[in-house]
Structure formats: structure tokens, C-alpha cells
Design a protein around this motif. Sequence first.
Motif, short mmCIF file in Angstrom:
data_model
loop_
_atom_site.label_atom_id
_atom_site.label_comp_id
_atom_site.label_asym_id
_atom_site.label_seq_id
_atom_site.Cartn_x
_atom_site.Cartn_y
_atom_site.Cartn_z
N ALA A 496 20.58 46.95 62.98
CA ALA A 496 21.37 46.30 61.93
C ALA A 496 21.31 47.11 60.64
O ALA A 496 22.32 47.28 59.94
CB ALA A 496 20.85 44.89 61.69
N MET A 497 20.12 47.61 60.28
CA MET A 497 20.01 48.43 59.07
C MET A 497 20.81 49.73 59.20
O MET A 497 21.45 50.17 58.24
CB MET A 497 18.54 48.75 58.79
N LEU A 526 15.03 51.84 48.38
CA LEU A 526 15.21 51.00 47.20
C LEU A 526 15.17 49.51 47.57
O LEU A 526 14.57 48.70 46.86
CB LEU A 526 16.53 51.34 46.51
N LEU A 527 15.81 49.16 48.67
CA LEU A 527 15.79 47.76 49.11
C LEU A 527 14.38 47.32 49.46
O LEU A 527 13.98 46.18 49.19
CB LEU A 527 16.72 47.58 50.31
N ARG A 528 13.62 48.24 50.05
CA ARG A 528 12.24 47.90 50.40
C ARG A 528 11.41 47.63 49.16
O ARG A 528 10.53 46.75 49.15
CB ARG A 528 11.62 49.04 51.22
N LYS A 529 11.66 48.37 48.08
CA LYS A 529 10.91 48.14 46.84
C LYS A 529 11.18 46.73 46.30
O LYS A 529 10.26 46.03 45.86
CB LYS A 529 11.29 49.17 45.76
N LEU A 530 12.45 46.32 46.35
CA LEU A 530 12.79 44.99 45.88
C LEU A 530 12.17 43.92 46.77
O LEU A 530 11.62 42.91 46.28
CB LEU A 530 14.31 44.82 45.84
N ALA A 531 12.24 44.12 48.09
CA ALA A 531 11.68 43.14 49.02
C ALA A 531 10.16 43.03 48.84
O ALA A 531 9.60 41.93 48.88
CB ALA A 531 12.02 43.53 50.45
N TYR A 532 9.52 44.17 48.63
CA TYR A 532 8.05 44.16 48.47
C TYR A 532 7.66 43.46 47.17
O TYR A 532 6.67 42.71 47.13
CB TYR A 532 7.54 45.59 48.49
N ARG A 533 8.43 43.68 46.12
CA ARG A 533 8.16 42.99 44.85
C ARG A 533 8.25 41.48 45.04
O ARG A 533 7.41 40.72 44.54
CB ARG A 533 9.15 43.48 43.80
N MET A 534 9.28 41.03 45.75
CA MET A 534 9.43 39.60 46.02
C MET A 534 8.27 39.08 46.85
O MET A 534 7.77 37.96 46.63
CB MET A 534 10.75 39.34 46.75
N LEU A 535 7.82 39.89 47.81
CA LEU A 535 6.70 39.48 48.65
C LEU A 535 5.44 39.28 47.82
O LEU A 535 4.76 38.25 47.94
CB LEU A 535 6.46 40.54 49.73
N LEU A 548 16.12 45.71 38.00
CA LEU A 548 16.43 47.00 37.37
C LEU A 548 15.15 47.76 37.04
O LEU A 548 15.07 48.99 37.23
CB LEU A 548 17.25 46.77 36.10
N GLY A 549 14.14 47.04 36.56
CA GLY A 549 12.87 47.69 36.25
C GLY A 549 12.20 48.26 37.48
O GLY A 549 11.62 49.36 37.44
N GLU A 550 12.29 47.54 38.60
CA GLU A 550 11.68 48.01 39.84
C GLU A 550 12.39 49.27 40.34
O GLU A 550 11.75 50.23 40.78
CB GLU A 550 11.76 46.91 40.90
N ILE A 551 13.72 49.27 40.27
CA ILE A 551 14.46 50.47 40.69
C ILE A 551 14.15 51.63 39.76
O ILE A 551 13.89 52.75 40.23
CB ILE A 551 15.98 50.15 40.69
N GLY A 552 14.17 51.39 38.45
CA GLY A 552 13.88 52.47 37.51
C GLY A 552 12.50 53.05 37.67
O GLY A 552 12.29 54.26 37.50
N ARG A 553 11.54 52.21 38.02
CA ARG A 553 10.15 52.69 38.17
C ARG A 553 10.02 53.65 39.34
O ARG A 553 9.18 54.56 39.32
CB ARG A 553 9.24 51.49 38.36
N ASP A 598 11.76 39.91 54.85
CA ASP A 598 10.48 40.09 55.53
C ASP A 598 10.42 41.44 56.25
O ASP A 598 9.40 42.13 56.21
CB ASP A 598 10.25 38.96 56.53
N TYR A 599 11.51 41.80 56.93
CA TYR A 599 11.57 43.06 57.66
C TYR A 599 11.36 44.25 56.72
O TYR A 599 10.55 45.15 56.99
CB TYR A 599 12.91 43.16 58.37
N LEU A 600 12.07 44.26 55.59
CA LEU A 600 11.99 45.38 54.66
C LEU A 600 10.65 45.41 53.93
O LEU A 600 10.07 46.48 53.72
CB LEU A 600 13.14 45.31 53.66
N ALA A 601 10.15 44.24 53.55
CA ALA A 601 8.86 44.18 52.86
C ALA A 601 7.74 44.65 53.77
O ALA A 601 6.80 45.34 53.33
CB ALA A 601 8.59 42.76 52.38
N ALA A 602 7.81 44.30 55.04
CA ALA A 602 6.79 44.73 56.00
C ALA A 602 6.79 46.26 56.15
O ALA A 602 5.73 46.90 56.19
CB ALA A 602 7.04 44.07 57.36
N LYS A 603 7.96 46.83 56.21
CA LYS A 603 8.06 48.28 56.35
C LYS A 603 7.48 48.98 55.12
O LYS A 603 6.78 50.00 55.24
CB LYS A 603 9.53 48.67 56.55
#
Length: 869
Positions: A496-497, A526-535, A548-553, A598-603
Amino acid sequence: MEPVRLPSRYATPLVGRLFARRDPGVRHEADADEPPSGPDGRLIAGLVSFRGGNPTCGYAELQCIAEEFVALGTGADALAAADRAAVATVLAQPLASMGELDTTDVQAVRMGPQDYARQLRSAVPGADRRLSEAAAEYHDSLLVAVCLHILSLLIDRSPALAERLPERSHRIRQLVDLGDAAAVRHEARRQQWSSPADDAFEERYLRTIVEQHNKVTIYGIDLPNPNTPDNWPLDASYLSLGAEFGSAREDGEATETCPVMPADRALGDQERVLLRGAAGSGKTTLVQWLALSTARDQLPAELEGLRGRIPFVLPVRRFARQGFPSPEDFLSAVQHPLAAEAPDGWVARTLAAERGLLLVDGIDEVAEHQRAEVRDRLRRLLRIYSGNACMVTSRPPAVDAEWLADEGFLELTLAPMSRDQIAAFITAWHAACRTDEGLDHSRLDDYKDRLLQSIPLYRELRGLATNPLMCGLICALNRDRSGSLPKGRRELYDAAMEMLLQRRDPERRVLYADDVRLQRAPRERLLRKLAYRMLVEEHSLLDRESALGEIGRHLPAIPAVSEQGTPETLYDHLLLRTGVLREQADGSVEFVHRTVQDYLAAKEAVERGTFELLLEHAHEPEWEEVIRMAVAHARPDECAVLLEGLIAPGSRGLRRNRRRLLAAACLEHVTELDPTTHARIRRETKNMVRPASVAAARGLGWVGPIVLEMLPDPARVSDEEAYRLAVTATRINDDAAVHYLARLRDRTSLRLRAELARGWHNFDTEWYAEQILRHLDPEGLYIPVTDRMELATLDRLGGPECVQVAGGFTPEELLDGLDRERLKHLWLAYDLRVGMEWLSAFPRLSTLRVTPRLPRVRGVPEAVRILSS
């Protein structure tokens, strides 16, 4: 006269002005460490705001506060204006006496509001002598109401006080709730509810509900034309799913199985339902359907009790950080487009009139440590505004069946889609694809037929396709790959990804939608960074600034991305071009489905090596899917670290059990693992699979096929335990489960035989019938049929005398599929929505059993006895 009531939403901040140091109505954790000043508590005189070196409230303000109490009290409008003013003047005096008496908070709480009010009144004897009889009676009742809120505030500000006097504290809080409920009823009688402004807004609100919820988006859909719609009308594509009520009773051999019934009829006979279902099982879609059907006033006869109600859809992820909203904040909390235009108090008036339908979607979306608070606030809301219908949804591990049982909630669990439902879903999906402008319409029938043939043949696909989310993903990938499908869960999400992040735009020829040119890998990073932050933050929403801060970092560390633009440009690109993010009205962002997050945060967790973080939260249900996917992503040595950490000593009780069972469940995702670790996990969990209750037996199903290797020898257990083992095994979609269940088929227990019969819709129909059903003692046993394949198989079983109709059939199908000469007893556990005149074709039929939650049957032949089951 009726007792005077003060609504707590207004009374609490008003009472707070009588006390110093703390903000009104706010509970401060620091108070928990603040012991009482003496053996019998803290002097109330030292807590009030109108005494001490720096008083913040003088007598003049005390008089104003008393006047506001009078204005707030129920029944004040029955008094003359002069009497109301006199009552306020008198009320200020006993309130002022709080600063003179040597009463402590502990003593006051022990007294309760009645006796504490009596003590304050006795401190100013004769103050009420000039009041009329009606005004004096009102004053005394109002003072009791004020004292109730004073005691409630003291308890809220001092957890130590609540712990010292738990029963009294509970009773005081209960009295506050009862007072709020009485105040609501009083206001309902006093006001004219159907005002023109309310009526006009209600009409607009219902139209908006229809616009918002009459659409369904199947995650993973990939249509080849850029003009392809992202969703379809819900009313055109809605699939009614099945559900099971509660669990079977455990009080003897007379126990019956819990029949599957249409989930969208669940509220027909129940005002309050806790709907549980796995990720992607259709919980949110059912919420949408109920909201849509109620708003349109197009409800089936079974849901007549919802007619005229106003639906309030409350996705928990929208307010997880702020806590469960009060009625005045319902619309703003979920970012409803008309929130700013609602007449003041409209939601509260609607609930007070008992016209609300509360649809609280996704309790699992709030962190585990916050769920008790959400439950308490929901419980209090329903006690104050009783008579409103409510459905709460959750993933099964997040809350147990008793989570809201004391509030009259009945548990309902979404059942996996049957073969007929899977076939209907696949057919509807491909029919919907014909509305796009793709170039492969001539091949859609071939895709559909190939998929319908493949799913029954492959166990992995059959197990994954039993919920709408995964079935939709399978359909999309089947079309995308022209019939070539991955089989496992991780492989499906990998595909799917690949489809969404790499191939989707080029194959749809969307090449210049923006100036960003990224391949799958940097997009996914980039998507994984957002998912991990949410996790890590344990939230499913991220505000725009944080995103935006997470992407910029992380931009400087991803060369392929850093040259493509600003964080704002990249954020907009991910939002618009990946298909896995969606933005809310306030600019916050979420993933289209929690499983994608969950899939992206786990990765990301595996790549960062933050295994300690995963293990720290391993006992929490909302981290379960993340950890399972992390094991799937991990390399062999990393996998060993995770699994050994799950079974490491240290945890106790429920946490220990959850971690060990999760380790066992993870084994199905392992590609390579040290045999010693594998053996240790089996050894550590072997003795955990002897469920002591039906609920525990059902819960073991989520662990998966590994459980079958640990279950005890069925020949060495009692009928009672054998039944619970059957409950577990029938919920594990694996061929090995049939072999285990076959060892139980010769037992005589009716309850056990009924469970074995119930389980056949989870397996290959003909094989299960040959291995299990054919060998069961037929005495008193109803064989359930849920789909047409099972109905066709009944004839090969010799036509049983007792049949349970547990799926949607037409009379013609039942007349063709049931043995007309042998059928004696029919159990109707599914609403066929037709009269029963057709039963006259069965000459030996003597009994029709009807599940109580179904509508009254009509047209039953006189010779057939009707029983309620």
C-alpha cells in the motif's frame, strides 16, 4: 416546595470566590501532598477569601455572591423581587460565619450539606426573622444547596480529604450530579424549548450532518484517473455488518450462544451500547450510518426509538488532549462548521429534552491513563441528561466489557465479515469503481471474479479480508497489481505504501501538482517522523505548528528532501499528494486510519532503535499494534531484543500477562528468531492459556494461531473448561484450530456443542462440516446458518431438525435450502424483515424461537408455537 438546586457549572466558580489561594473549580495535584493542618482537618476559617492578612473578598462582594446564588437557584422566579433581595441579604450572613467558626473541612464533610447548613444558620440566630414564610423556606433550601457545593469544592481541592472520607466524598459528588439532573429537568419545564431560533439552527445542523457523513472512504483506494473521486455516498455503498451481544451466561447447561445480528440495528432495543471491534472493523462507518439515518429521519422500523433524535458525532481523537467536552463545547470540540453559529445553550436544551443521540467514536484514541477521566465525565453527563441514547466505540483491548456496565451499557462486538458480506463488499467496491474515468473498466469483472475465487483458497487472505478496512485495501491492491496480491499483513501495508507514495501520482499522470519531486523513501521518512511524534505524545492529532516543526527539525538530515522547499511546502505536499494524511478545520493533521499511523511509527521506532520506549509501554493496549508491526519490521537480533524484553521479569499482574501474550502474538510476524527465544516464549505463556471466564476465553483470540500450540489436552479437562477452550479456538482463523476442535466433538454438553456449531462460519465450510458438525450429537442442538454456502451445506449434513437463522436470507432461499420434511425447530436470530407465512411449507415445524431483540414476528402459522429465546 421542591428542594432548591444550583447547576454546578455555574455554582462551582461562584463558590470558588468564597475561598482563597486556588482557582475556582480546579483540582490541583499539589494539594495531594498537602496534609491537613490538624488531626481533624484544616480550619475552613483559614481557607476563606474574606479573612486573613490579604482578603480578596469583602462583605460587599459576599452580598453580590449571595445575590448570584439566589438568581441561580431553581424556583427563585416564584418569589417576589423584594423576597429575592431579602433572601440574598440573609444568605450572606451564614456564609460570612464560615470565617468565624472553628469547623474543619473534615468535620464539615462528615456533617454533610444539611447539618453544615444548620450549623452556619445557627451561628446567626434570628437573621431570617424578617423573611416571609415562603422566602424563609427558600433561604433554608438554598443554603443547603450552597453548602453542598462548598463541600464538593473542598473535596476537589484536597485529594487527601477525599481519601480520608471516601464514602462521604462519593455521596457528596453523587448529590451534586443528582442536583444537576434536577436543575436540568426544572429548566426544561420552565423554558419554551422549541424556539424559532433553535428550530432554524437544528434544521441547518441536520443538513450539515448529512453532508459530513454521507460518504465513505476506503483506505488504499487507487484509481488510475486524476479525476477519480476519493469517496462514495455512504447510503449507496453501506454494508450492514454483524455483531454479537455480550457473552454467554455461565450458569449451566441451558446457556445459549449469542447470535449474530445486524449491528446497525443494535440500538433498536438498547438505549446505551458499548461497541467493540478491531481496527478497520467498521465502527466509524456504523457511527456515520446512524448519524446519517437519524439526521435524514430515514430509520428502519427497528430503530423507531431514535426517530426525532439529534445526532452528535464525537470522535475522541478530536478532544483527547482537552478531555471529554461539556455540552456547550460539543460542536467546537469536534470542529463542527456551525459551532460558532449555534444558539447559546442549544446542545444542553436538546439533551435536557432527551432528544440526543451521542456517538462517541474511538475511546482507544485517548491514552490509557486518561480513559478513566473520559468515562467519569461521560458517566456524569449521562446521569445529568438521562434519557439520551448513546453508543461508545472502542478497539477490544482498550476497555473491557464492564467499562460502562454500571451505566446500563450493553456490550456489542462487531463480528468478522461473513463470506457473503465479503463477496458483497468486493462486488460493491468494483461497482463503485465504474464511476471513475479509468481505462480498465472492461477488466473490473475479471478483477472481481479472480478476487472472489482467491480469498476462499488462501488462509492469509481469508483472515485479512474479514474487516472492511483490509478488504478495501485488498481490492485496491488487486486492481493495482492486476490480480497479483501479497498475502501477509505487513506485506499488504508495504504494498500500500508503495502504491500511495511511489506509483500513485505517476500512474495517474499527476506529475505537476506542485514543485516537490520526491520518491517513496523520503516521503515515507517524513511521514514516519510525524507518526512517531504522535506515538510518543500518545495522540492521534498533531497541530500544524508541531507538524511543521517536526518536518523542519529533520530536513537537514534528509538530503533528498532539504532541497525541495520549506517545511510548509513539504507539509502541504504530504497532505495533498500521499493520500495517508488529512487536515482538520483547525489545521491539525491526522492519519487516515490509526493502523497506518501504527505501521509508520513502528518502522521509525525500529530504525531509531528505541526498543526501551516500546517495551516501557508494552502493557498498554494502544501500543499493541505498534509493537507487533515493530517485530515485523525488525532484523533478527532486534526482534530478539523486543521479544525477550516482553517476557523479561519485573512486571506483575495484568501488565505481566499482557506482555507475555503480546510476545506470543508477535511470533506470527517473525521471519527469523533464535530457537531458544522462541522456545522460551512458548514456555512462559503455556500456562496462561487456561481461561477462567468466557470473556477471557474470547480475549485469547487476538493472540492468534500460536495459542493453539499452548492449549491443554482437551481430553483432560472438564466440560466447563472444554467450553471455554472451544470459545477460544473457534475465534482463531487457522486450519489447526479445526483439528483441535475435532477433539471436542464427542462431548455431550449442549453448551459446548452449541459453541462448536457456532464456530463453523470462521472456517472452510465444507471441511468444518465434515470434521465437526457431522459428528455432533443433534439432540437439542441448533445449527446456525449465516451465509448461503452454509445453507447449501446443510443438505449434505442430512438436513438437521433444529436450525438457527443467523444471517440475512430471503424466504425463497430458506425454502430451497432447508429440509422441508425434517425441520422441526427454527430459531430466528436475524431480522428477515418479512412475514412468516412461508413457514407453512414445513409440515413438521412445531417451534419458532425468536431472539428478543428482534421485532415482533407476524404471519406465523397457528400450529407453530412461538418462544422467546
